[in-house]
Scaffold this active site. Structure first.
Site, short mmCIF file in Angstrom:
data_model
loop_
_atom_site.label_atom_id
_atom_site.label_comp_id
_atom_site.label_asym_id
_atom_site.label_seq_id
_atom_site.Cartn_x
_atom_site.Cartn_y
_atom_site.Cartn_z
N ASN A 12 0.86 -1.18 0.00
CA ASN A 12 0.00 0.00 0.00
C ASN A 12 0.90 1.23 0.00
OD1 ASN A 12 -1.81 2.05 0.44
ND2 ASN A 12 -2.41 1.42 2.51
N LYS A 14 0.12 4.24 -0.26
CA LYS A 14 -0.53 5.43 0.31
C LYS A 14 -0.29 6.60 -0.66
CE LYS A 14 -0.20 3.28 4.76
NZ LYS A 14 -0.13 3.39 6.21
N HIS A 104 -9.66 1.12 5.04
CA HIS A 104 -8.37 1.38 5.69
C HIS A 104 -8.57 2.42 6.79
CE1 HIS A 104 -4.24 2.58 6.40
NE2 HIS A 104 -3.88 1.45 5.79
N GLU A 106 -6.90 4.85 7.71
CA GLU A 106 -6.64 6.25 7.31
C GLU A 106 -7.82 6.81 6.53
OE1 GLU A 106 -2.84 5.49 5.51
OE2 GLU A 106 -2.00 5.12 7.51
N GLU A 176 -5.23 -5.06 10.62
CA GLU A 176 -4.22 -4.00 10.79
C GLU A 176 -4.53 -3.22 12.05
OE1 GLU A 176 -2.23 -2.38 6.95
OE2 GLU A 176 -4.05 -1.28 7.33
N GLY A 182 2.48 2.41 10.83
CA GLY A 182 3.46 3.49 10.71
C GLY A 182 4.18 3.86 11.99
N SER A 222 3.48 -2.02 10.41
CA SER A 222 4.93 -2.04 10.65
C SER A 222 5.59 -3.36 10.26
CB SER A 222 5.23 -1.69 12.13
OG SER A 222 4.81 -0.38 12.41
P1 13P Z 1 3.03 0.48 7.75
O1 13P Z 1 3.54 -0.79 7.15
O2 13P Z 1 3.79 1.70 7.29
O3 13P Z 1 2.89 0.39 9.23
O4 13P Z 1 1.54 0.71 7.16
C1 13P Z 1 0.63 -0.33 7.25
C2 13P Z 1 -0.55 0.02 6.46
O5 13P Z 1 -1.30 0.90 6.79
C3 13P Z 1 -0.79 -0.74 5.22
O6 13P Z 1 -2.07 -0.53 4.74
#
Ligand code: 13P
Length: 268
Positions: A12, A14, A104, A106, A176, A182, A222
């Site tokens: 992903n 982002k 997601h 976010e 997740e 992150g 992560s």
């Molecule tokens: P990270 O791997 O940066 O923690 O992000 C995970 C994520 O949100 C994947 O959709």
């Protein structure tokens, strides 16, 4: 039964990589995986670029007949019309997307996406012939209260309850935990496996064991090349990863894919 599921390593991106950077990344990833004789039939590698880079990724993958798949990070619940800035599921399907991320954290945080809206997104993605990757997972608060499993399972339940067996089978679910995204704080292999198992048990209760054993469940939060193997080795329920930050480095992402393939192959 569990060994029949093809694992997925999904990147992903982002809001990273314009179309030029995306092109460079896909070429580099393809070279690395080709040199490593990567077995795409055993393990799927998929990329989720921002909308503006999907077309470039598609052209490159089709021109060079790469085995990498790709998808989108978001989708509109409506198919066309006066919805400024939105992108429909049909548009994404026409670009050759296999997957669309849905729910997601976010998106839930920065956009008005509640469960009802997420259900509609899942329906739109399925109707267009693609597969939703439904993201669920608790925040730090639910974990502190010790209700993380109920919370994650509840999110799955709220979204899939009206799907029929055929539709449910198409789902990919990504556990997740929000606190792990992150932050560098990865879930322990035990707790990631426990959550994936709880989600699979729920699927079994609703749809029966056959469907439950077909649905791929990923872990996200992560993930990197140092923790992927352990996360896969704890049990049989994690079928790969949804990777954020570490998916922006072609070498590391390829390593995660190779480790996932290796760990999944060891189960067979
Ligand atoms: P990270 O791997 O940066 O923690 O992000 C995970 C994520 O949100 C994947 O959709």
């Amino acid at each position: 039964m569990a060994s029949r599921r093809i694992p997925i390593v999904a990147g992903n991106w982002k809001m990273n990589f314009d179309h030029l950077e995306a092109t460079y990344f896909v070429q580099k990833l393809a070279w690395i995986l080709r040199d490593a004789h990567f077995g795409f039939r055993r393990c799927e590698v998929t990329l989720m670029p921002p909308f503006t880079s999907i077309r470039s990724v598609q052209v490159l993958i089709e021109a060079d007949r790469l085995k990498i798949t790709y998808g989108a990070q978001a989708v509109s619940v409506t198919n066309q019309g006066a919805f400024t800035g939105d992108v429909s599921a049909d548009m994404l399907a026409r670009l050759g997307c296999t997957y669309v991320l849905v729910g997601h954290s976010e998106r839930r945080k920065y956009h008005p996406e509640d469960d009802a809206n997420i259900v509609d997104q899942v329906r739109a993605v399925l109707a267009a012939g693609m597969k939703p990757i439904l993201c669920v997972g608790e925040s730090f608060e639910e974990r502190r209260q010790g209700i993380e499993l109920e919370y994650a399972v509840g999110q799955v339940q709220d979204v899939i309850r009206d799907l029929n067996d055929k539709e449910a089978e198409q789902m990919v679910i990504a556990y997740e935990p929000v606190w792990a995204i992150g932050t560098g704080m990865v879930a322990t292999p035990q707790s990631a496996q426990e959550a994936a198992a709880a989600i699979r048990t729920h699927l079994g209760e609703v749809y029966g064991d056959d469907v439950a054993q077909r649905v791929r469940i990923l872990y996200g939060g992560s993930v990197n090349a140092s923790n992927a193997t352990q996360l896969m080795q704890e049990g049989l329920d994690i079928d790969g990863f949804l990777v954020g930050g570490a998916s922006l480095d072609a070498d590391e992402f390829a390593t995660i894919a190779r480790l996932t393939d290796k760990a999944a192959s060891a189960r067979r």
